[in-house]
Scaffold this motif. Structure first.
Motif, PDB file in Angstrom:
ATOM      1  N   LEU A 178     -41.181 -22.541 -42.221  1.00  0.00           N
ATOM      2  CA  LEU A 178     -41.130 -21.205 -41.639  1.00  0.00           C
ATOM      3  C   LEU A 178     -41.507 -20.161 -42.669  1.00  0.00           C
ATOM      4  CD1 LEU A 178     -37.765 -21.522 -39.685  1.00  0.00           C
ATOM      5  CD2 LEU A 178     -40.073 -21.802 -38.779  1.00  0.00           C
ATOM      6  N   ARG A 179     -42.168 -19.133 -42.222  1.00  0.00           N
ATOM      7  CA  ARG A 179     -42.430 -17.980 -43.091  1.00  0.00           C
ATOM      8  C   ARG A 179     -41.175 -17.133 -43.169  1.00  0.00           C
ATOM      9  NH1 ARG A 179     -47.356 -16.634 -44.783  1.00  0.00           N
ATOM     10  NH2 ARG A 179     -49.177 -17.755 -43.976  1.00  0.00           N
ATOM     11  N   ARG A 180     -40.721 -16.907 -44.376  1.00  0.00           N
ATOM     12  CA  ARG A 180     -39.497 -16.133 -44.569  1.00  0.00           C
ATOM     13  C   ARG A 180     -39.822 -14.646 -44.677  1.00  0.00           C
ATOM     14  NH1 ARG A 180     -36.117 -19.660 -49.043  1.00  0.00           N
ATOM     15  NH2 ARG A 180     -35.958 -21.590 -47.835  1.00  0.00           N
ATOM     16  N   PRO A 181     -38.984 -13.801 -44.115  1.00  0.00           N
ATOM     17  CA  PRO A 181     -39.212 -12.364 -44.278  1.00  0.00           C
ATOM     18  C   PRO A 181     -39.030 -11.959 -45.735  1.00  0.00           C
ATOM     19  CG  PRO A 181     -37.065 -12.778 -43.306  1.00  0.00           C
ATOM     20  CD  PRO A 181     -37.778 -14.092 -43.325  1.00  0.00           C
ATOM     21  N   LYS A 182     -39.757 -10.942 -46.152  1.00  0.00           N
ATOM     22  CA  LYS A 182     -39.635 -10.487 -47.530  1.00  0.00           C
ATOM     23  C   LYS A 182     -38.232  -9.934 -47.779  1.00  0.00           C
ATOM     24  CE  LYS A 182     -44.491  -9.386 -48.264  1.00  0.00           C
ATOM     25  NZ  LYS A 182     -45.477  -8.345 -48.644  1.00  0.00           N
ATOM     26  N   PRO A 183     -37.610 -10.331 -48.898  1.00  0.00           N
ATOM     27  CA  PRO A 183     -36.277  -9.813 -49.200  1.00  0.00           C
ATOM     28  C   PRO A 183     -36.369  -8.336 -49.568  1.00  0.00           C
ATOM     29  CG  PRO A 183     -37.106 -11.091 -51.028  1.00  0.00           C
ATOM     30  CD  PRO A 183     -38.103 -11.248 -49.921  1.00  0.00           C
ATOM     31  N   HIS A 184     -35.370  -7.586 -49.193  1.00  0.00           N
ATOM     32  CA  HIS A 184     -35.343  -6.169 -49.540  1.00  0.00           C
ATOM     33  C   HIS A 184     -34.157  -5.891 -50.460  1.00  0.00           C
ATOM     34  CE1 HIS A 184     -38.737  -5.205 -47.008  1.00  0.00           C
ATOM     35  NE2 HIS A 184     -38.203  -5.935 -46.051  1.00  0.00           N
ATOM     36  N   THR A 185     -33.255  -5.108 -50.065  1.00  0.00           N
ATOM     37  CA  THR A 185     -32.208  -4.682 -50.986  1.00  0.00           C
ATOM     38  C   THR A 185     -30.847  -5.250 -50.613  1.00  0.00           C
ATOM     39  OG1 THR A 185     -31.863  -2.675 -49.680  1.00  0.00           O
ATOM     40  CG2 THR A 185     -33.400  -2.542 -51.540  1.00  0.00           C
ATOM     41  N   LYS A 186     -30.830  -6.395 -49.989  1.00  0.00           N
ATOM     42  CA  LYS A 186     -29.548  -7.021 -49.685  1.00  0.00           C
ATOM     43  C   LYS A 186     -28.898  -7.465 -50.992  1.00  0.00           C
ATOM     44  CE  LYS A 186     -27.377 -10.771 -47.125  1.00  0.00           C
ATOM     45  NZ  LYS A 186     -27.592 -11.975 -46.283  1.00  0.00           N
ATOM     46  N   VAL A 187     -27.759  -6.888 -51.326  1.00  0.00           N
ATOM     47  CA  VAL A 187     -27.114  -7.160 -52.599  1.00  0.00           C
ATOM     48  C   VAL A 187     -26.415  -8.507 -52.548  1.00  0.00           C
ATOM     49  CG1 VAL A 187     -25.359  -6.386 -54.221  1.00  0.00           C
ATOM     50  CG2 VAL A 187     -26.841  -4.719 -53.121  1.00  0.00           C
ATOM     51  N   GLN A 188     -26.736  -9.354 -53.506  1.00  0.00           N
ATOM     52  CA  GLN A 188     -26.169 -10.693 -53.545  1.00  0.00           C
ATOM     53  C   GLN A 188     -25.432 -10.943 -54.853  1.00  0.00           C
ATOM     54  OE1 GLN A 188     -29.384 -13.384 -52.775  1.00  0.00           O
ATOM     55  NE2 GLN A 188     -29.636 -12.716 -50.670  1.00  0.00           N
ATOM     56  N   TYR A 189     -24.950  -9.887 -55.465  1.00  0.00           N
ATOM     57  CA  TYR A 189     -24.260 -10.014 -56.742  1.00  0.00           C
ATOM     58  C   TYR A 189     -23.159  -8.958 -56.823  1.00  0.00           C
ATOM     59  CZ  TYR A 189     -27.069  -5.940 -57.926  1.00  0.00           C
ATOM     60  OH  TYR A 189     -27.642  -4.698 -57.912  1.00  0.00           O
ATOM     61  N   LEU A 190     -22.287  -9.102 -57.797  1.00  0.00           N
ATOM     62  CA  LEU A 190     -21.197  -8.156 -58.006  1.00  0.00           C
ATOM     63  C   LEU A 190     -21.575  -7.214 -59.135  1.00  0.00           C
ATOM     64  CD1 LEU A 190     -18.134 -10.589 -57.901  1.00  0.00           C
ATOM     65  CD2 LEU A 190     -19.081  -9.246 -56.012  1.00  0.00           C
ATOM     66  N   GLU A 191     -21.526  -5.919 -58.883  1.00  0.00           N
ATOM     67  CA  GLU A 191     -21.700  -4.969 -59.968  1.00  0.00           C
ATOM     68  C   GLU A 191     -20.437  -4.973 -60.828  1.00  0.00           C
ATOM     69  OE1 GLU A 191     -23.594  -1.268 -59.431  1.00  0.00           O
ATOM     70  OE2 GLU A 191     -24.471  -1.829 -57.487  1.00  0.00           O
ATOM     71  N   ALA A 192     -20.504  -4.283 -61.955  1.00  0.00           N
ATOM     72  CA  ALA A 192     -19.451  -4.400 -62.970  1.00  0.00           C
ATOM     73  C   ALA A 192     -18.064  -4.090 -62.416  1.00  0.00           C
ATOM     74  CB  ALA A 192     -19.777  -3.473 -64.142  1.00  0.00           C
ATOM     75  N   ASP A 193     -17.936  -3.041 -61.580  1.00  0.00           N
ATOM     76  CA  ASP A 193     -16.610  -2.685 -61.077  1.00  0.00           C
ATOM     77  C   ASP A 193     -16.069  -3.736 -60.117  1.00  0.00           C
ATOM     78  OD1 ASP A 193     -18.584  -2.079 -59.246  1.00  0.00           O
ATOM     79  OD2 ASP A 193     -17.623  -0.255 -58.508  1.00  0.00           O
ATOM     80  N   PHE A 194     -16.952  -4.285 -59.259  1.00  0.00           N
ATOM     81  CA  PHE A 194     -16.502  -5.332 -58.342  1.00  0.00           C
ATOM     82  C   PHE A 194     -16.229  -6.638 -59.086  1.00  0.00           C
ATOM     83  CE2 PHE A 194     -17.733  -4.179 -53.698  1.00  0.00           C
ATOM     84  CZ  PHE A 194     -16.948  -3.030 -53.799  1.00  0.00           C
ATOM     85  N   ALA A 195     -17.010  -6.918 -60.140  1.00  0.00           N
ATOM     86  CA  ALA A 195     -16.755  -8.132 -60.926  1.00  0.00           C
ATOM     87  C   ALA A 195     -15.382  -8.058 -61.588  1.00  0.00           C
ATOM     88  CB  ALA A 195     -17.848  -8.317 -61.975  1.00  0.00           C
ATOM     89  N   GLU A 196     -15.042  -6.893 -62.105  1.00  0.00           N
ATOM     90  CA  GLU A 196     -13.717  -6.731 -62.731  1.00  0.00           C
ATOM     91  C   GLU A 196     -12.618  -6.812 -61.682  1.00  0.00           C
ATOM     92  OE1 GLU A 196     -11.261  -6.456 -66.011  1.00  0.00           O
ATOM     93  OE2 GLU A 196     -13.436  -6.764 -65.861  1.00  0.00           O
ATOM     94  N   LEU A 197     -12.840  -6.238 -60.509  1.00  0.00           N
ATOM     95  CA  LEU A 197     -11.870  -6.335 -59.421  1.00  0.00           C
ATOM     96  C   LEU A 197     -11.664  -7.792 -59.009  1.00  0.00           C
ATOM     97  CD1 LEU A 197     -10.067  -5.001 -57.294  1.00  0.00           C
ATOM     98  CD2 LEU A 197     -12.110  -4.635 -55.879  1.00  0.00           C
ATOM     99  N   PHE A 198     -12.734  -8.558 -58.999  1.00  0.00           N
ATOM    100  CA  PHE A 198     -12.640  -9.977 -58.646  1.00  0.00           C
ATOM    101  C   PHE A 198     -11.805 -10.732 -59.679  1.00  0.00           C
ATOM    102  CE2 PHE A 198     -14.649 -14.312 -58.687  1.00  0.00           C
ATOM    103  CZ  PHE A 198     -14.136 -14.728 -57.473  1.00  0.00           C
ATOM    104  N   CYS A 199     -12.040 -10.459 -60.952  1.00  0.00           N
ATOM    105  CA  CYS A 199     -11.259 -11.123 -62.002  1.00  0.00           C
ATOM    106  C   CYS A 199      -9.787 -10.727 -61.918  1.00  0.00           C
ATOM    107  CB  CYS A 199     -11.825 -10.783 -63.372  1.00  0.00           C
ATOM    108  SG  CYS A 199     -13.440 -11.537 -63.704  1.00  0.00           S
ATOM    109  N   HIS A 200      -9.512  -9.470 -61.608  1.00  0.00           N
ATOM    110  CA  HIS A 200      -8.123  -9.044 -61.406  1.00  0.00           C
ATOM    111  C   HIS A 200      -7.508  -9.810 -60.245  1.00  0.00           C
ATOM    112  CE1 HIS A 200      -8.172  -6.152 -64.489  1.00  0.00           C
ATOM    113  NE2 HIS A 200      -8.638  -5.094 -63.827  1.00  0.00           N
ATOM    114  N   GLY A 201      -8.261  -9.955 -59.147  1.00  0.00           N
ATOM    115  CA  GLY A 201      -7.737 -10.680 -58.001  1.00  0.00           C
ATOM    116  C   GLY A 201      -7.427 -12.127 -58.329  1.00  0.00           C
ATOM    117  N   LEU A 202      -8.290 -12.782 -59.103  1.00  0.00           N
ATOM    118  CA  LEU A 202      -8.030 -14.160 -59.511  1.00  0.00           C
ATOM    119  C   LEU A 202      -6.769 -14.261 -60.363  1.00  0.00           C
ATOM    120  CD1 LEU A 202     -11.675 -15.248 -60.444  1.00  0.00           C
ATOM    121  CD2 LEU A 202     -10.321 -16.146 -58.536  1.00  0.00           C
TER     122      LEU A 202
END
Length: 472
Positions: free
Chosen positions: A165-189
């Motif tokens: 299948l031809r895949r649609p071109k990816p745009h700006t769907k964020v698939q990573y954690l920026e620094a503040d969310f990464a720190e929040l994730f580590c706090h949650g763990l």
């Protein structure tokens, strides 16, 4: 579909142990026959092909299973229409058309996602390529489109399977954690709230282990298979003093994707968190746990140990063997332990549960998080620092102060994309570029530009303005 095990083969009346890899899928017809009056059946050919997978780019038992399921579904479809697996080209192409219609837009219980369909096509294409090379097939159901592509500065012909299948071109769907969310994730763990203080609603166990492993994968970019099977003895020593230059971390060859050895790195703070876990919580988790068929280790050090009396390096051990490693008194040698010294491996479930709790209790925008999203986060955070020159400045400082940091020269001389390629274990920088295009990489370069815009030579700005003026 059956999974082969050689256990008890001595009682099968054979002259030697079967030449079939352990856990290799075996397709069997309902009447348990592999040939009849017409000769060998299709399942026999497919089983022969499956046994070539370990040496043809698919060393993982998970891949064997996925390919076997794809072949089984295809054989079932052909039998439904009264066709043989090595029918004529015209018949196979027609069968592929009805197969695609059923699997992509047919009944809900048979419909595949686009990624699963891609896997089906890949598996069947490899099977027919093998069958043609073996002289079993004269025709294949797939049509290839030929184009050209620039590889290492030269044009080469490449083929594309039109069934994919031809895949649609990816745009700006964020698939990573920026620094503040990464720190929040580590706090949650760690069982902490967004402010870093104890969360009274937290009911989880082993917060020190979970937070340390979360920081490890966010700080190193290892895949789930890679960090899950790390041994406690493979943790690099912590430098005597905090450093901005990252610390190298060797990824075990047999645990890496494609069994390709590489060296990634980890920042000082994340490595310090891992050492804190090893020295305290992991020590309290040690116990007499013993697996079935244990591999008892003595005289263990950073490079290897004496396994059942034989000196072996850690790099020579596959993931399933690492799960059986124990100390002389019992207890797994994996880095992450559960109760009684048992190994802990279910990081996907733990990460998703943590993300869900953060979303429900603190931040409704918090995304789903699995081990691979943490790998994406490492890639983006590392690229951002490379673009900003953070690591280059750290390497210059290390060189000026006489520090013998192993990465200093590399950081000073290499292109950011080449560094990231090596850290992620990609086969080429082209793979890294395609990988980054699927993330919001433009944000990094845009932010770096905005921070430095005031320092740019006005003549360069004028030249750029002229370029765009001429395009109008």
């Amino acid at each position: 579909m059956h999974f082969f095990s050689s256990e008890g083969w001595q009682s099968w009346g054979l002259g030697g142990q079967p030449l079939i890899p352990e856990r290799m899928p075996v397709l069997i017809d309902d009447d348990f026959l592999f040939e009849d009056e017409h000769g060998p059946r299709a399942t026999r050919a497919v089983n022969s092909w499956l046994r070539t997978l370990p040496t043809s780019g698919a060393p993982s038992p998970n891949s064997w299973r996925a390919y076997a399921l794809a072949a089984r579904d295809w054989l079932t479809h052909l039998r439904r229409h009264g066709l043989g697996v090595f029918a004529s080209r015209q018949e196979l192409v027609a069968a592929l058309g009805t197969y695609a219609d059923r699997r992509l837009s047919g009944p809900l219980d048979e419909r595949l996602k686009s990624s699963s369909w891609e896997l089906q096509v890949t598996a069947l294409s490899q099977f027919y390529d093998w069958a043609v090379a073996e002289g079993l097939a004269q025709a294949v159901p797939f049509t290839q489109a030929v184009g050209v592509r620039m590889v290492d500065g030269r044009l080469v012909e490449v083929g594309r399977n039109l069934a994919k299948l031809r895949r649609p071109k990816p745009h700006t769907k964020v698939q990573y954690l920026e620094a503040d969310f990464a720190e929040l994730f580590c706090h949650g763990l760690a069982g902490l709230g967004p402010d870093g203080l104890e969360d009274p609603t937290f009911r989880g166990r082993f917060p020190g282990r979970n937070a340390a492993m979360g920081r490890l994968v966010l700080g190193s970019g290892m895949r789930s298979r890679e960090f899950t099977h790390l041994l406690v003895h493979e943790v690099p020593p912590l430098p005597a003093e905090p450093t901005e230059v990252p610390i190298p971390w060797a990824v075990p060859e047999l645990g890496a994707k494609g069994r390709k050895f590489r060296t990634t790195w980890i920042d000082y703070a994340s490595l310090a968190a891992v050492h804190a876990y090893v020295d305290l919580e992991r020590e309290l988790s040690l116990g007499p746990w013993m697996p079935r068929n244990p591999l008892v280790v003595e005289e263990a050090d950073f490079r290897g140990g004496r396994v059942n009396g034989r000196r072996m390096s850690w790099s020579s051990l596959a993931p399933e063997e690492r799960l059986r490693l124990v100390g002389p008194e019992g207890g797994s040698l994996l880095l992450a332990l559960s109760y009684g010294g048992r190994p802990f491996v279910d990081w996907g479930t733990l990460f998703r549960r943590t993300a869900r709790r953060i979303r429900e209790c603190f931040e409704p925008r918090f995304p789903e998080v699995g081990p691979h999203r943490c790998r994406h986060s490492f890639a983006m955070a590392t690229l951002e620092k490379l673009v900003e020159g953070h690591y280059r400045q750290a390497a210059q400082l290390a060189t000026a102060t006489g520090d013998e940091a192993g990465l200093a020269f590399y950081l000073l001389k290499s292109d950011p994309l080449l560094i990231l390629r090596d850290l992620l274990g990609h086969s080429s920088v082209t793979t890294t570029e395609i990988y980054l295009k699927r993330l919001d990489v433009h944000r990094i370069y845009r932010a770096a530009w905005e921070r430095t815009r005031g320092e740019v030579d006005p003549a360069a700005l004028a030249e750029a303005d002229t370029e765009f003026a001429e395009a109008v």
